[in-house]
Scaffold this motif. Structure first.
Motif, PDB file in Angstrom:
ATOM      1  N   THR A   1       6.249 -25.005  18.178  1.00  0.00           N
ATOM      2  CA  THR A   1       6.185 -26.370  17.680  1.00  0.00           C
ATOM      3  C   THR A   1       5.564 -26.371  16.291  1.00  0.00           C
ATOM      4  OG1 THR A   1       5.895 -27.190  19.934  1.00  0.00           O
ATOM      5  CG2 THR A   1       5.273 -28.670  18.136  1.00  0.00           C
TER       6      THR A   1
ATOM      7  N   GLU B   1       8.142 -22.671  26.097  1.00  0.00           N
ATOM      8  CA  GLU B   1       7.428 -23.932  25.932  1.00  0.00           C
ATOM      9  C   GLU B   1       7.960 -24.715  24.736  1.00  0.00           C
ATOM     10  OE1 GLU B   1       3.367 -22.877  25.591  1.00  0.00           O
ATOM     11  OE2 GLU B   1       3.218 -22.013  27.620  1.00  0.00           O
TER      12      GLU B   1
ATOM     13  N   ASN C   1       9.334 -27.463  22.529  1.00  0.00           N
ATOM     14  CA  ASN C   1       9.276 -28.926  22.611  1.00  0.00           C
ATOM     15  C   ASN C   1      10.566 -29.498  22.028  1.00  0.00           C
ATOM     16  OD1 ASN C   1       8.699 -31.706  22.301  1.00  0.00           O
ATOM     17  ND2 ASN C   1       6.490 -31.234  22.273  1.00  0.00           N
ATOM     18  N   ARG C   2      11.496 -29.831  22.887  1.00  0.00           N
ATOM     19  CA  ARG C   2      12.811 -30.276  22.444  1.00  0.00           C
ATOM     20  C   ARG C   2      12.726 -31.627  21.727  1.00  0.00           C
ATOM     21  NH1 ARG C   2      18.079 -29.123  23.492  1.00  0.00           N
ATOM     22  NH2 ARG C   2      19.557 -30.875  23.394  1.00  0.00           N
ATOM     23  N   GLN C   3      11.857 -32.532  22.204  1.00  0.00           N
ATOM     24  CA  GLN C   3      11.789 -33.868  21.636  1.00  0.00           C
ATOM     25  C   GLN C   3      11.346 -33.830  20.171  1.00  0.00           C
ATOM     26  OE1 GLN C   3      12.853 -36.751  23.025  1.00  0.00           O
ATOM     27  NE2 GLN C   3      12.465 -37.574  20.970  1.00  0.00           N
TER      28      GLN C   3
ATOM     29  N   SER D   1      17.713 -24.352  22.842  1.00  0.00           N
ATOM     30  CA  SER D   1      16.485 -23.703  23.303  1.00  0.00           C
ATOM     31  C   SER D   1      16.827 -22.384  23.989  1.00  0.00           C
ATOM     32  CB  SER D   1      15.743 -24.629  24.273  1.00  0.00           C
ATOM     33  OG  SER D   1      14.614 -23.961  24.808  1.00  0.00           O
TER      34      SER D   1
END
Length: 483
Positions: free
Chosen positions: A407, A436, A438-440, A454
């Motif tokens: 991220t 881990e 964070n796609r958003q 991802s």
């Protein structure tokens, strides 16, 4: 989170009606001679945005200074450890030198004791020799006295013979003379033997003294040679340590080159197999060569990636560009690496031939580990890659592929920079390699949800299906442009 700064700014504006820019020049939001109830909302909004951007820049600078401070502290600690190691080695050498010096001093003291004993023995032998010489002189005097008595007796005997009297006395005198001669001869033999014995002892003592003096000289020379050898050994140790460090560095470089060659060979073998499996007579995108891409890879080089994973990212780029037609009139590729600060590897028009581009990708090194400041990387690409000065072409689709393992720090800044790229008609793909991921957050960076992918681990980048599917997505950009 921005409400409190805005309220504070509104309070200041309401009271004073002015604000200062970065050069400390006052700018009036409204006419200070008039008494308006509120400032101009449009201008106030612009000033708030301006201050917000300035706050972001100051935050970036603060993070950069923190990272530099951390790196400098780490380097200082490394230097301190190195100095401590040198002090320890010097202490060990001084201890060894002290022990050897004590042993040599003990040997010198022992030899000095032997020399003193030899000198005492020589003095004693000299005294004995003097006494022997005195006894010899006494014996010689006694012999002389005896000779005088013999001469006197011979004279008396001659007188007796002449007078032909006292035969018995003559015989007695002859016996006395014989006895005296025998005693004198025996005393002479004994004295000579004693003198010879003393002379032999003196010769042995002289020889022993000579040997002891030679041993002392040899020991002194040996001590000097040992001290010189110890100094030479210290210098040689320092030279060997320097050579060892150089050899280690050279060995590490050669091992790195060997690993890179092996990975390149494996990647090329795998890519050749992929090309053979894909060469079934069908094209991935119609009229793709006419379309052409200005494609930029923005590669994460933060400390969490590491050398091995960074090599896998390069191999993935290598596989992608094998499906492209590198030429000034078709496809162009540029690469930027980033962590705390971005680093240009090459522009879009630096390598217009496929072979040179392959070599350039494999030669990218992992040299700038740091934090994941994606916003700076995006800004660098916007300002330096997608412009006509450095190879960007009009009428060709601009595509940015972000390869990252985590991220981004300050995601709002990254989203803001991505929005500026999108406003310049740049398609942004995000490939996240992490469980881990964070796609958003990365949806705000990518063009849309279809541009975010991802991957669980770096090993999955070697999957031919993944490479083929991603190439199709790139070529679909051409299809969208054509339609």
């Amino acid at each position: 989170m921005d409400f409190i700064p805005r309220v504070f700014l509104l309070t200041v504006l309401t009271r004073y009606g002015v604000i200062c820019n970065q050069h400390n020049h006052k700018r009036f939001l409204f006419d200070p001679t008039s008494v308006p109830s509120t400032p101009d909302p449009t201008f106030l909004t612009a000033e708030l945005k301006y201050l917000h951007e300035q706050l972001h820049d100051l935050s970036d600078k603060n993070i950069e200074l923190t990272v530099r401070n951390s790196l400098l502290s780490s380097e200082l600690q490394h230097q301190k450890d190195f100095v401590q190691t040198l002090k320890t080695n010097i202490t060990k050498l001084e201890s060894t030198y002290s022990k050897e010096k004590v042993v040599l001093n003990d040997k010198i003291h022992e030899l000095q004791t032997k020399v003193n004993e030899s000198n005492s023995l020589a003095i004693q032998l000299t005294n004995n020799l003097t006494s022997c010489a005195l006894q010899r002189r006494q014996l010689e005097e006694a012999v002389n006295i005896s000779s005088t008595k013999i001469n006197l007796l011979e004279k008396q005997l001659n007188d007796s013979l002449v007078n032909q009297s006292h035969d018995a006395r003559v015989v007695e005198l002859q016996l006395n003379i014989s006895r005296i001669q025998h005693d004198c001869a025996h005393q002479n033999i004994t004295s000579v033997d004693k003198i010879n014995l003393l002379q032999a002892q003196l010769n042995r003592s002289t020889s022993l003294i000579g040997k002891l003096e030679a041993n002392l000289t040899t020991c002194t020379k040996s001590n000097d040679q040992t001290e010189a050898a110890l100094n030479v050994s210290r210098e040689r140790n320092q030279l060997l340590e320097t050579q060892l460090n150089g050899t280690r560095k050279e060995l590490n470089i050669r091992n790195s080159d060997l690993d890179q060659c092996q990975r390149t060979a494996l990647a090329m073998s795998s890519n050749i197999a992929n090309l053979q499996s894909l060469s079934n007579g069908s094209t991935l995108c119609p009229n793709y060569e006419v379309c052409g891409l200005d494609l930029v890879f923005l590669v994460d080089e933060s400390g969490s990636v590491g050398t091995d994973h960074f090599q896998m990212l390069k191999d993935f780029i290598f596989k992608i560009i094998q499906f492209l037609n590198i030429d000034p009139h078709t496809d162009q590729v540029g690469v930027v690496t980033y962590s705390t600060t971005p680093q240009l590897e090459f522009y879009l028009d630096t390598y217009p031939q496929q072979l040179y581009l392959y070599e350039a990708v494999q030669n990218i090194s992992f040299n700038h580990p740091g934090l994941t400041l994606t916003s700076r990387g995006l800004r660098f690409v916007r300002e330096n890659l997608f412009n006509g000065t450095n190879g960007d072409r009009t009428g060709h689709p601009n595509v940015l592929v972000l390869l990252t393992d985590g991220t981004p720090i300050l995601p709002s800044h990254a989203s803001l920079e991505a929005e500026k790229l999108k406003n310049q008609s740049v398609d942004i793909f995000v490939i996240g390699i992490s469980k881990e991921f964070n796609r958003q957050i990365n949806l705000d960076i990518a063009t849309d949800s279809s541009h975010v992918q991802s991957i669980a681990d770096f090993g999955s980048l070697d999957n031919p299906t993944l490479v083929r599917d991603f190439v199709r997505k790139l070529m679909k950009v051409c299809t969208n442009i054509k339609s």
